[in-house]
Design a protein around this motif. Structure first.
Motif, mmCIF file in Angstrom:
data_model
loop_
_atom_site.group_PDB
_atom_site.id
_atom_site.type_symbol
_atom_site.label_atom_id
_atom_site.label_comp_id
_atom_site.label_asym_id
_atom_site.label_seq_id
_atom_site.Cartn_x
_atom_site.Cartn_y
_atom_site.Cartn_z
ATOM 1 N N UNK A 371 0.875 -1.175 0.000
ATOM 2 C CA UNK A 371 0.000 0.000 0.000
ATOM 3 C C UNK A 371 0.910 1.221 0.000
ATOM 4 N N UNK A 372 0.834 2.008 -1.066
ATOM 5 C CA UNK A 372 1.728 3.144 -1.227
ATOM 6 C C UNK A 372 0.907 4.396 -1.541
ATOM 7 N N UNK A 373 1.204 5.477 -0.835
ATOM 8 C CA UNK A 373 0.510 6.742 -1.060
ATOM 9 C C UNK A 373 1.540 7.857 -1.182
ATOM 10 N N UNK A 374 1.398 8.667 -2.221
ATOM 11 C CA UNK A 374 2.318 9.760 -2.473
ATOM 12 C C UNK A 374 1.547 10.956 -3.005
ATOM 13 N N UNK A 375 2.135 12.130 -2.873
ATOM 14 C CA UNK A 375 1.502 13.374 -3.327
ATOM 15 C C UNK A 375 2.473 14.107 -4.242
ATOM 16 N N UNK A 376 2.018 14.391 -5.457
ATOM 17 C CA UNK A 376 2.792 15.202 -6.396
ATOM 18 C C UNK A 376 2.317 16.648 -6.299
ATOM 19 N N UNK A 454 -2.034 19.864 -6.324
ATOM 20 C CA UNK A 454 -1.568 18.613 -5.744
ATOM 21 C C UNK A 454 -2.345 17.446 -6.326
ATOM 22 N N UNK A 455 -1.630 16.336 -6.493
ATOM 23 C CA UNK A 455 -2.213 15.099 -7.011
ATOM 24 C C UNK A 455 -1.929 14.000 -6.003
ATOM 25 N N UNK A 490 -6.413 4.968 -6.422
ATOM 26 C CA UNK A 490 -7.245 6.115 -6.063
ATOM 27 C C UNK A 490 -6.450 7.385 -6.327
ATOM 28 N N UNK A 491 -7.080 8.377 -6.938
ATOM 29 C CA UNK A 491 -6.411 9.631 -7.278
ATOM 30 C C UNK A 491 -7.333 10.801 -6.975
ATOM 31 N N UNK A 492 -6.795 11.806 -6.301
ATOM 32 C CA UNK A 492 -7.574 12.992 -5.960
ATOM 33 C C UNK A 492 -6.763 14.237 -6.293
#
Length: 545
Positions: A371-376, A454-455, A490-492
């Motif tokens: 499970x990996x979560x990152x913000x561009x 932000x992505x 998932x992308x926000x």
């Protein structure tokens, strides 16, 4: 000749030099064997193979059989002069690499693909790109078997899925193996061989960070000064990374079976370009003829600026100054908000198990989870020329701005060619029956009130493998498996603008009400006053998506 022919099947003799492997043929002999010697030769394995050690206590007897131990690769057609680079577990430990792609990118045959250092256009995964043919032409394997795609939008393996602390070695074949694997392997194959026979318990943990002394010379600082851009000075310490993995393994039933399990956690903090003097603006080299007057470098920027750039239909370029529109434009420095290193948080877990029932039947099982979560993050959003008109009776236009924009030749319905005006202004009527004109103007205006875009990207992947392998007879073996993989994505987006809402918010009547409110198509519309009156937080919240 001694009348005796010593013959046998000669496979291939392999010589290992560094990380480059090449084959040297052996030849049948018809002479007497040399004196007996004792030797032991260890041959480095190819991808997915075990180390083979051969020894002979005496030379071949007269009329005996010579067996040359070579590669046990299942597909002999893959054994060629193509270079194979082997990256061992020590390389990962000595470099302190927490991201697998960082070490691979240091190899000359690997080109940087998606990774933690990409912000604009980031997919949130990490890829490997051999020979710059694209990650879609590089096949990634784990223990010789394919890996589930890391992103539903792009069918490339996510290297974040692979626990670096459990890697035994990485075999990189750049000669291409498309004859066996298909078009996926045109550029080559990267095989991650995991340490599935580890015994014991270990915890691998490390913390790392970056430190930079901002002391760039005048060639860099003068470029920023020329446009009024700020830049940092002094020391900067940031980008802290913590990476912890626990591994446990044990054999059972007299080591006929073995199980290895792991669990890991990694957290990476962000580094913004604003924290480095050499990246606080987008630097480019000046032409040789301009160096004497303008310096070695120049800072770039975007015409979609903080105060706005307005391109009229009759060919003028204007910008806001106070409550007036004046000729010219200014640049927006988009570089500082971009990430050099994206913030990232990752959880991994899995196990590898096998049991040797017999030489002919060796079942195995693999399971991997991530499970990996990152913000561009990149520069602020805005109106990037998405709107091309403004109402001439809009309440937020000053008298000077109205007179500048709403002039003969610049109305919707008119064109100007070689200084000649043609057409008549189009007359619009709103829901209240009020007639009005629109000015022909393309707007470029940055959303500095809303902050950077932000992505938020999250990938959750599962991979399960069950299979069996074995030797059926001399020269005959099999390896059959079933694999199931799944990736949830998932992308926000944050702080981006809706083009439809931008259009509505600039079509305002004399009372300051959006005409979309009057006709009922968008009753939530808030006017977007970018003409000197000030942008309200309500307008930013309305436009943001």
């Amino acid at each position: 000749m001694n009348g005796k022919l010593i013959r046998d099947r000669l496979l291939a003799s392999t010589i290992i030099a560094g990380t480059v492997a090449f084959a040297a043929p052996a030849f049948a002999q018809d002479a007497a064997a040399p004196a007996a010697t004792t030797s032991a030769t260890t041959i480095a394995p190819a991808a997915g193979q075990s180390v083979t050690t051969s020894s002979d206590a005496s030379g071949p007897s007269s009329g005996g059989e010579i067996v040359v131990t070579g590669s046990r690769i299942p597909h002999p057609d893959l054994e060629s002069a193509s270079p194979v680079t082997v990256v061992g577990a020590k390389d990962f430990k000595l470099t302190g690499t927490t991201r697998t792609e960082d070490l691979l990118n240091s190899l000359p045959q690997v080109f940087a693909g998606q990774g933690g250092s990409i912000s604009n256009g980031a997919s949130g995964i990490a890829t490997v790109d051999l020979r710059n043919l694209g990650p879609q032409r590089t096949l990634v394997l784990v223990n010789g078997r394919r890996v589930v795609p890391g992103d539903p939008r792009t069918p490339f393996t996510d290297l974040n899925f692979i626990p670096s602390s459990l890697i035994k070695r990485v075999d990189v074949l750049t000669g291409g193996a498309s004859a066996v694997y298909g078009a996926d392997a045109v550029a080559g194959v990267v095989n991650f061989v995991m340490d599935t026979n580890f015994s014991g318990f270990k915890i691998d943990g490390q913390y790392s960070l970056y430190n930079h002394d901002n002391r760039a010379g005048s060639s860099v600082t003068s470029a920023n000064d020329a446009l009024g851009y700020g830049y940092p000075r002094g020391s900067a310490t940031d980008g802290g990374t913590i990476d912890v993995t626990a591994t446990i393994g044990a054999g059972f039933d007299d080591n006929r079976g073995h199980v290895v399990a792991y669990a890991g956690y990694r957290k990476i903090k962000a580094i913004q370009q604003s924290k480095r003097d050499y990246s606080s603006c987008s630097l480019s080299s000046n032409k040789a003829s301009a160096v004497a007057a303008s310096g070695l470098y120049a800072c770039g920027g975007s015409a979609t600026s903080a105060n706005g750039t307005f391109l009229t239909g009759d060919g003028r370029t204007l910008q806001v100054s106070g409550n007036n529109l004046v000729p010219g434009y200014s640049l927006y420095n988009f570089a500082p908000a971009n990430y050099y290193q994206r913030p990232d948080e990752r959880y991994t877990a899995g196990f590898f198990a096998h049991y040797d029932v017999s030489d002919a039947f060796k079942p195995y099982m693999e399971f991997m989870f991530m499970d990996d979560r990152t913000v561009a993050q990149i520069g602020a959003s805005g109106d990037f020329g998405n709107t091309t008109s403004v109402s001439c009776d809009a309440a937020f236009l000053s008298a000077q701005e109205r007179a500048t924009l709403c002039t003969n030749g610049n109305y919707i319905g008119q064109t100007v060619t070689a200084g000649v005006i043609s057409g008549t202004p189009t007359l619009f009527t709103d829901a209240n029956g009020v007639n009005y004109n629109k000015a022909n103007v393309t707007i470029l205006r940055r959303n500095i009130e809303g902050g950077p875009r932000q992505d938020d990207l999250q990938h959750t992947s599962y991979r399960g493998v069950i299979g069996a392998k074995g030797d059926l007879a001399r020269g005959f073996s099999y390896d059959a498996s079933y694999q199931y993989g799944r990736t949830n994505f998932a992308e926000t987006y944050y702080n981006d603008f809706s083009i439809k809402k931008l259009t509505n918010s600039l079509d305002v009547d004399a009372s300051g009400t959006c005409r979309s409110v009057l006709n009922g198509t968008d009753t939530q519309c808030v006017p977007y006053d970018i003409f000197g009156g000030g942008v309200s937080s309500a307008a930013v919240n309305y436009l943001a998506v």
